[in-house]
Design a protein around this motif. Structure first.
Motif, mmCIF file in Angstrom:
data_model
loop_
_atom_site.group_PDB
_atom_site.id
_atom_site.type_symbol
_atom_site.label_atom_id
_atom_site.label_comp_id
_atom_site.label_asym_id
_atom_site.label_seq_id
_atom_site.Cartn_x
_atom_site.Cartn_y
_atom_site.Cartn_z
ATOM 1 N N GLY A 51 0.791 -1.208 0.000
ATOM 2 C CA GLY A 51 0.000 0.000 0.000
ATOM 3 C C GLY A 51 0.832 1.270 0.000
ATOM 4 N N TYR A 52 2.030 1.199 -0.537
ATOM 5 C CA TYR A 52 2.901 2.378 -0.551
ATOM 6 C C TYR A 52 2.550 3.289 -1.723
ATOM 7 C CZ TYR A 52 5.307 0.099 -4.359
ATOM 8 O OH TYR A 52 5.576 -0.492 -5.554
ATOM 9 N N ASN A 53 2.947 4.553 -1.590
ATOM 10 C CA ASN A 53 2.821 5.550 -2.651
ATOM 11 C C ASN A 53 4.205 6.139 -2.855
ATOM 12 O OD1 ASN A 53 -0.091 5.376 -2.678
ATOM 13 N ND2 ASN A 53 -0.061 6.536 -0.792
ATOM 14 N N VAL A 54 4.657 6.202 -4.095
ATOM 15 C CA VAL A 54 6.008 6.695 -4.352
ATOM 16 C C VAL A 54 6.075 7.347 -5.733
ATOM 17 C CG1 VAL A 54 6.812 4.473 -5.278
ATOM 18 C CG2 VAL A 54 8.460 6.027 -4.251
ATOM 19 N N TYR A 55 6.850 8.447 -5.798
ATOM 20 C CA TYR A 55 7.156 9.083 -7.088
ATOM 21 C C TYR A 55 8.470 8.494 -7.585
ATOM 22 C CZ TYR A 55 3.702 12.754 -6.170
ATOM 23 O OH TYR A 55 2.544 13.457 -5.929
ATOM 24 N N LEU A 56 8.524 8.118 -8.865
ATOM 25 C CA LEU A 56 9.717 7.515 -9.443
ATOM 26 C C LEU A 56 10.009 8.107 -10.819
ATOM 27 C CD1 LEU A 56 8.884 3.771 -8.720
ATOM 28 C CD2 LEU A 56 10.529 5.162 -7.479
ATOM 29 N N LYS A 57 11.289 8.249 -11.105
ATOM 30 C CA LYS A 57 11.716 8.623 -12.448
ATOM 31 C C LYS A 57 12.248 7.357 -13.113
ATOM 32 C CE LYS A 57 14.424 11.938 -15.032
ATOM 33 N NZ LYS A 57 15.235 13.152 -14.928
ATOM 34 N N VAL A 58 11.787 7.085 -14.334
ATOM 35 C CA VAL A 58 12.222 5.885 -15.056
ATOM 36 C C VAL A 58 13.635 6.125 -15.576
ATOM 37 C CG1 VAL A 58 11.707 4.283 -16.923
ATOM 38 C CG2 VAL A 58 9.828 5.405 -15.697
#
Length: 189
Positions: free
Chosen positions: A81-88
């Motif tokens: 249930g995590y939320n994370v911003y990621l750059k590919v």
């Protein structure tokens, strides 16, 4: 034929109408389905439930809370249930799997990260199409899978992947997926 002194008892039970129909699992629901539903009673019951919910929440409607986003270095094997911003950072592989109905399912593996590090990500279907090098994505309600001792971020059917305008200028060099985790079995003696 002589049966001797043996006594045989037979019991017959009368079933409710319709219960003898073949059905794998039905419980007693069909016995009560013929009883009429009083609309006034049901309406009053629903009003009572709504009043109770309002009283328990302080006479306010429930508010949605903003999701809390974590950083890559906070991701642990037991996290769901995590939320994370990621750059590919890099798209590693594309696999197209044929489904039972002859449609194809895209599975894409990539390395994504933020300022604190990078992690392996696997997405399927429409979510996989959002994994393009240089784009920033948000994973909401994701999960962590441990594959051969290494963690990998995934999104199941309750998760969501969106493209975002969130700025991630630099990506950390620590690969969280390189850490080896082993399953510890507690001794129950």
């Amino acid at each position: 034929e002589n049966l001797g002194d043996t006594v045989y008892n037979f019991f017959f039970f009368q079933a409710e109408d319709g219960i003898r129909d073949f059905c794998l699992s039905r419980g007693l629901g069909d016995v009560y389905k013929r009883q009429g539903i009083n609309a006034e009673y049901m309406g009053a019951l629903i009003k009572k439930i709504n009043i109770f919910e309002m009283e328990s929440s302080g006479n306010q409607a429930r508010r949605l809370r903003k999701p809390e986003f974590i950083k890559v270095n906070e991701i642990k094997p037991d996290k769901t249930g995590y939320n994370v911003y990621l750059k590919v950072v890099d798209v590693q592989s594309d696999v197209s799997v044929k489904r039972y109905d002859n449609s194809s399912l895209l599975i894409r593996d990539a390395v994504c990260g933020d300022e604190t590090g990078v992690v392996d990500v696997r997405l399927k279907g429409e979510s996989a199409e959002r994994l393009q090098k240089g784009k920033v994505i948000a994973i909401r309600n994701g999960r962590v899978e441990v594959i051969k001792g290494h963690i990998r971020l995934e999104v199941d059917r309750w998760g969501k992947v969106t493209e975002e305008d969130h700025a991630i200028n630099t990506v950390g060099s620590k690969n969280v997926s390189e850490t080896v985790y082993e399953k510890v079995v507690a001794n129950r003696s």
